[in-house]
Enzyme design. Structure first.
Site, mmCIF file in Angstrom:
data_model
loop_
_atom_site.group_PDB
_atom_site.id
_atom_site.type_symbol
_atom_site.label_atom_id
_atom_site.label_comp_id
_atom_site.label_asym_id
_atom_site.label_seq_id
_atom_site.Cartn_x
_atom_site.Cartn_y
_atom_site.Cartn_z
ATOM 1 N N CYS A 15 -26.458 45.302 -62.822
ATOM 2 C CA CYS A 15 -25.846 44.458 -61.788
ATOM 3 C C CYS A 15 -25.370 45.215 -60.552
ATOM 4 C CB CYS A 15 -24.734 43.582 -62.364
ATOM 5 S SG CYS A 15 -23.467 44.485 -63.252
ATOM 6 N N LYS B 73 -19.312 40.225 -75.157
ATOM 7 C CA LYS B 73 -18.789 40.272 -73.784
ATOM 8 C C LYS B 73 -18.806 38.854 -73.244
ATOM 9 C CE LYS B 73 -19.728 42.233 -69.231
ATOM 10 N NZ LYS B 73 -20.511 43.234 -68.493
ATOM 11 N N LYS C 153 -14.949 42.445 -75.129
ATOM 12 C CA LYS C 153 -14.510 42.481 -73.728
ATOM 13 C C LYS C 153 -14.397 41.069 -73.174
ATOM 14 C CE LYS C 153 -16.156 44.022 -69.287
ATOM 15 N NZ LYS C 153 -17.288 44.491 -68.559
ATOM 16 N N TYR D 107 -7.814 50.879 -67.552
ATOM 17 C CA TYR D 107 -7.413 51.475 -66.269
ATOM 18 C C TYR D 107 -6.004 52.047 -66.362
ATOM 19 C CZ TYR D 107 -11.565 48.945 -65.100
ATOM 20 O OH TYR D 107 -12.863 48.502 -65.110
HETATM 21 C C1 PBG Z 1 -21.243 45.477 -65.614
HETATM 22 C C2 PBG Z 1 -19.826 45.479 -66.019
HETATM 23 C C3 PBG Z 1 -18.779 44.611 -65.637
HETATM 24 C C4 PBG Z 1 -17.603 45.129 -66.177
HETATM 25 C C5 PBG Z 1 -17.959 46.261 -66.902
HETATM 26 N N1 PBG Z 1 -19.341 46.448 -66.809
HETATM 27 C C6 PBG Z 1 -18.794 43.453 -64.726
HETATM 28 C C7 PBG Z 1 -19.373 42.175 -65.134
HETATM 29 O O1 PBG Z 1 -19.925 41.992 -66.219
HETATM 30 O O2 PBG Z 1 -19.314 41.301 -64.300
HETATM 31 C C8 PBG Z 1 -16.232 44.572 -66.001
HETATM 32 C C9 PBG Z 1 -15.118 45.544 -66.171
HETATM 33 C C10 PBG Z 1 -13.803 45.105 -65.680
HETATM 34 O O3 PBG Z 1 -13.570 43.977 -65.208
HETATM 35 O O4 PBG Z 1 -12.916 45.943 -65.747
HETATM 36 N N2 PBG Z 1 -22.068 44.617 -66.263
#
Ligand code: PBG
Length: 342
Positions: free
Chosen positions: A119, A215, A268, A333
């Site tokens: 992405c 996720k 996640k 973070y």
């Molecule tokens: C990429 C990715 C994302 C995050 C981690 N890897 C963004 C998404 O899926 O939109 C999000 C991490 C965060 O919000 O801290 N695919």
């Protein structure tokens, strides 16, 4: 009244540490690092106070700062110098993550995990190759500036199986640059198996895969998408990331990744999905990771800025809760701030 059961007996200062069930240590934490090929200077990320996008030249210095706090593991995200429809800079030998990983692994002892996704590298911001239908919609966005996309069938946006080859190439290029572990985050069906096969074929059979196994399509990723410049230019990710309403589906997703050889299972976001963390902990023997995402970080900072919350206290309590729910590793973070005070 005769009261014989008194839980408060175990809450005196002397005994509290002895009966404490959960502990957070620096060794549990993984700090995200953003490396940006479009800048020569460190750029603060506004919605993630204390975090920056750093140029490749600063990647080692950034990782050293993290290691000084006691955190030894990082996950590297890249912002490429250019984007295209297939995200070709994601697997380039001289790509931003590859260059940064080479330097970090040559010059530090950090454990380097790389995020494997498309992405940030595709001009349309989706996590894979577009279908022909979606390409047409993209053309419409580009020529007219807007598109009525919400009534389109979103299942057709990303071409699953064509994307698998690219994910294999990305992971292999990261391993060749020295990555200690790869972490596919695209929620593409079969991604773990495809990456395992590519890694093994290239002689990287000892590089583990931490799969973003469950996720969710979460609104808590907002600040990250600004930070990594990875928001989709049309539509959304609900056709590949999971519906926040679903918990049982997480078990099915995780099972597939286990069958395909995932070494670590990630959930996640973290805090809004602790039920899922807990279930995955109970149902699998694998190490479980949870990603305390950008929105979870930003909201605590925003409230603390207003004097509404004690930042140190809520940050620590967040990580403690994620561990208590069953996570072994936490991507956060807050890693540096919390580790510094442990
Ligand atoms: C990429 C990715 C994302 C995050 C981690 N890897 C963004 C998404 O899926 O939109 C999000 C991490 C965060 O919000 O801290 N695919």
């Amino acid at each position: 009244m005769e009261l014989t059961r008194r839980p408060r007996r175990l809450r005196t200062d002397g005994i509290r540490p002895l009966v404490r069930e959960t502990e957070v240590t620096a060794a549990d934490l993984i700090a995200p690092v953003f490396v940006d090929a479009t800048t020569d200077e460190r750029q603060p990320i506004e919605s993630m106070p204390g975090h920056e996008r750093v140029p490749v030249e600063e990647a080692v210095a950034r990782v050293e700062e993290i290691r000084e706090t006691g955190v030894e593991a990082v996950i590297v995200f890249g912002i490429p110098d250019s984007k295209d429809d297939r995200g070709t800079r994601a697997w380039a030998d001289d790509g931003v993550v590859q260059e940064a990983t080479r330097r970090i692994t040559d010059e530090t002892d950090a454990y380097v995990i790389t995020d494997v996704c498309l992405c940030e590298y595709t001009s349309h911001g989706h996590c894979g190759v577009l279908t022909s239908d979606a390409s047409e919609r993209l053309e419409a966005v580009r020529s007219s500036g807007t598109i009525e996309h919400d009534d389109e069938d979103p299942a057709l946006t990303v071409e699953n199986d064509d994307t698998l080859d690219l994910l294999g190439k990305i992971a292999t290029s990261h391993a060749a640059a020295g990555a200690d572990m790869v972490a596919p985050s695209g929620m593409i069906d079969g991604m773990v198996g495809a990456i395992r096969e590519s890694l093994d074929a290239a002689g990287h059979e000892n590089v583990p895969i931490m799969s973003y196994a469950a996720k969710y399509e979460s609104a808590f990723y907002g600040p990250f998408r600004d930070a990594a410049d990875g928001a989709p230019s049309f539509g959304d990710r609900r056709h590949y990331q999971m519906d926040p309403a679903n918990a049982r589906e997480a078990t099915r997703e995780v099972t597939l990744d286990v069958e395909q050889g995932a070494d670590v299972l990630m959930i996640k976001p973290a805090l809004p999905y602790l039920d899922v963390v807990s279930t995955v902990r109970q149902e699998y023997d694998h190490p479980v990771a949870a990603y305390n995402v950008s929105g979870e970080y930003a909201m605590l900072h925003a409230a603390a800025d207003r004097g509404w919350l004690d930042l140190e206290a809520v940050a620590y309590e967040s990580l403690l809760s994620i561990k208590r729910a069953g996570a072994d590793l936490i991507l956060t973070y807050f890693a540096e701030d919390v580790a510094r005070r442990l």
